[in-house]
Design a protein around this motif. Structure first.
Motif, PDB file in Angstrom:
ATOM      1  N   HIS A  29      41.652  30.723  49.986  1.00  0.00           N
ATOM      2  CA  HIS A  29      40.897  29.475  49.910  1.00  0.00           C
ATOM      3  C   HIS A  29      39.548  29.621  50.616  1.00  0.00           C
ATOM      4  N   ILE A  30      39.566  30.306  51.768  1.00  0.00           N
ATOM      5  CA  ILE A  30      38.328  30.504  52.534  1.00  0.00           C
ATOM      6  C   ILE A  30      37.345  31.359  51.742  1.00  0.00           C
ATOM      7  N   ASN A  31      37.835  32.411  51.114  1.00  0.00           N
ATOM      8  CA  ASN A  31      36.966  33.271  50.304  1.00  0.00           C
ATOM      9  C   ASN A  31      36.339  32.483  49.157  1.00  0.00           C
ATOM     10  N   GLU A  32      37.137  31.595  48.556  1.00  0.00           N
ATOM     11  CA  GLU A  32      36.614  30.742  47.486  1.00  0.00           C
ATOM     12  C   GLU A  32      35.516  29.833  48.023  1.00  0.00           C
ATOM     13  N   ALA A  33      35.734  29.240  49.194  1.00  0.00           N
ATOM     14  CA  ALA A  33      34.740  28.341  49.783  1.00  0.00           C
ATOM     15  C   ALA A  33      33.451  29.083  50.110  1.00  0.00           C
ATOM     16  N   ARG A  34      33.580  30.297  50.618  1.00  0.00           N
ATOM     17  CA  ARG A  34      32.385  31.087  50.939  1.00  0.00           C
ATOM     18  C   ARG A  34      31.601  31.431  49.681  1.00  0.00           C
ATOM     19  N   ALA A  35      32.319  31.750  48.621  1.00  0.00           N
ATOM     20  CA  ALA A  35      31.650  32.124  47.366  1.00  0.00           C
ATOM     21  C   ALA A  35      30.962  30.927  46.714  1.00  0.00           C
ATOM     22  N   LEU A  36      31.608  29.756  46.780  1.00  0.00           N
ATOM     23  CA  LEU A  36      31.074  28.574  46.110  1.00  0.00           C
ATOM     24  C   LEU A  36      30.049  27.816  46.946  1.00  0.00           C
ATOM     25  N   GLY A  37      30.186  27.899  48.271  1.00  0.00           N
ATOM     26  CA  GLY A  37      29.346  27.094  49.146  1.00  0.00           C
ATOM     27  C   GLY A  37      29.940  25.724  49.431  1.00  0.00           C
ATOM     28  N   TYR A  38      31.135  25.476  48.954  1.00  0.00           N
ATOM     29  CA  TYR A  38      31.857  24.234  49.220  1.00  0.00           C
ATOM     30  C   TYR A  38      33.353  24.522  49.131  1.00  0.00           C
ATOM     31  N   ALA A  39      34.164  23.603  49.658  1.00  0.00           N
ATOM     32  CA  ALA A  39      35.617  23.789  49.658  1.00  0.00           C
ATOM     33  C   ALA A  39      36.295  22.638  48.930  1.00  0.00           C
ATOM     34  N   VAL A  53      36.226  17.265  47.778  1.00  0.00           N
ATOM     35  CA  VAL A  53      35.262  18.350  47.874  1.00  0.00           C
ATOM     36  C   VAL A  53      34.484  18.172  49.162  1.00  0.00           C
ATOM     37  N   ALA A  54      34.195  19.276  49.850  1.00  0.00           N
ATOM     38  CA  ALA A  54      33.507  19.209  51.141  1.00  0.00           C
ATOM     39  C   ALA A  54      32.503  20.342  51.269  1.00  0.00           C
ATOM     40  N   ALA A  55      31.450  20.086  52.055  1.00  0.00           N
ATOM     41  CA  ALA A  55      30.429  21.092  52.329  1.00  0.00           C
ATOM     42  C   ALA A  55      30.044  21.028  53.803  1.00  0.00           C
ATOM     43  N   PRO A  56      29.659  22.160  54.385  1.00  0.00           N
ATOM     44  CA  PRO A  56      29.349  22.188  55.814  1.00  0.00           C
ATOM     45  C   PRO A  56      27.945  21.671  56.120  1.00  0.00           C
ATOM     46  N   VAL A  57      27.816  21.066  57.298  1.00  0.00           N
ATOM     47  CA  VAL A  57      26.516  20.659  57.850  1.00  0.00           C
ATOM     48  C   VAL A  57      26.126  21.701  58.888  1.00  0.00           C
ATOM     49  N   LEU A  58      24.922  22.222  58.785  1.00  0.00           N
ATOM     50  CA  LEU A  58      24.471  23.314  59.647  1.00  0.00           C
ATOM     51  C   LEU A  58      23.427  22.832  60.648  1.00  0.00           C
ATOM     52  N   ASP A  59      23.421  23.452  61.837  1.00  0.00           N
ATOM     53  CA  ASP A  59      22.355  23.156  62.785  1.00  0.00           C
ATOM     54  C   ASP A  59      21.147  24.045  62.481  1.00  0.00           C
ATOM     55  N   ARG A  60      20.134  23.962  63.321  1.00  0.00           N
ATOM     56  CA  ARG A  60      18.896  24.702  63.059  1.00  0.00           C
ATOM     57  C   ARG A  60      19.101  26.210  63.051  1.00  0.00           C
ATOM     58  N   GLY A  61      20.134  26.650  63.760  1.00  0.00           N
ATOM     59  CA  GLY A  61      20.412  28.077  63.799  1.00  0.00           C
ATOM     60  C   GLY A  61      21.343  28.543  62.701  1.00  0.00           C
TER      61      GLY A  61
END
Length: 259
Positions: free
Chosen positions: A187-197, A210-218
């Protein structure tokens, strides 16, 4: 110092933490001015115990011993303070930006963060549907069972993910819930490939997410946003939900939130 709770609650009290808190409060009120003897006098903690407390807190970077043997708060409180205010700032930004996403999709939008192996819900914009999600701010669920959890786990190294769960620790919320670390890694590999889970009825039957990560400035994942809906709506709305949730995540990431 303010005393919390009744005697029944205080049976679980840890005196060493209380003493450390007293010392930190004194240092915070007079940074770079108090020595060991001053702190001992101000708190009533004897010198030998104070020496041990300060040595431990210095090792943990809670305090810094300065020239002249005075003490100041350590760098760890800068990190923790930034994380606290980033979380508050992220919730505020979510409240401002998620409304439009919720209205466009007609489905509930949520915000959460990762704490070790658990997903902690921070905020929710609930759509006016006949079905209400049980998740509320403060609620915790195993990250492996949720789309937001998997979106955040995907930002970790594989070794970190393996360390969070043992194969016997996977709770089956539905027949579709992840059952092993090997399955979670897929599942994690799929999320990394798609950019969402995705959550395909994994935490609650009848619901997809469906979910997507929020990133900080770094570029570090500090939270995730999601859209949850009935499986009856999923075929028609999945593509739009993926697009809108990724857009919301990008919007929150671009707003300059930092940890």
């Amino acid at each position: 110092m303010e005393m919390w709770g009744n005697e029944m609650e205080r049976k679980y009290w840890v005196p060493a933490i209380e003493r450390a808190n007293d010392v930190l409060e004194q240092i915070a009120s007079q940074p770079s001015k108090l020595k060991l003897m001053d702190l001992s006098a101000a708190t009533g903690i004897n010198k030998s115990t104070m020496f041990s407390l300060l040595q431990t807190m210095e090792t943990l970077n809670w305090v810094i011993k300065e020239p002249g043997d005075t003490y100041a708060l350590g760098a760890v409180f800068g990190v923790l303070g930034n994380a606290y205010f980033a979380g508050m700032n992220l919730v505020k930004l979510f409240e401002e930006k998620a409304e439009q996403t919720m209205r466009k999709l007609g489905e509930t939008i949520q915000l959460a963060r990762l704490e070790k192996g658990e997903l902690v819900y921070l905020a929710k914009k609930e759509a006016a549907t006949h079905v209400r999600l049980i998740s509320e701010p403060g609620m915790r669920l195993p990250a492996y069972a949720t789309a937001m959890g998997k979106a955040l786990l995907a930002s970790l190294e594989n070794e970190q993910i393996d360390a969070l769960y043992a194969d016997e620790d996977y709770q089956a919320f539905t027949p579709n819930t992840v059952k092993s670390t090997l399955e979670l890694q897929q599942h994690i590999n799929e999320a990394r490939a798609l950019g969402y889970a995705l959550d395909r009825e994994e935490v609650a039957l009848g619901f997809c997410c469906v979910a997507a990560p929020v990133l900080d400035r770094g570029g570090k994942a500090i939270g995730a946003v999601s859209c949850s809906m009935s499986v009856h709506h999923w075929p028609a709305k999945q593509a739009l939900a993926v697009e809108e949730i990724q857009q919301l995540a990008r919007s929150l990431s671009a707003s300059g939130v930092t940890e």
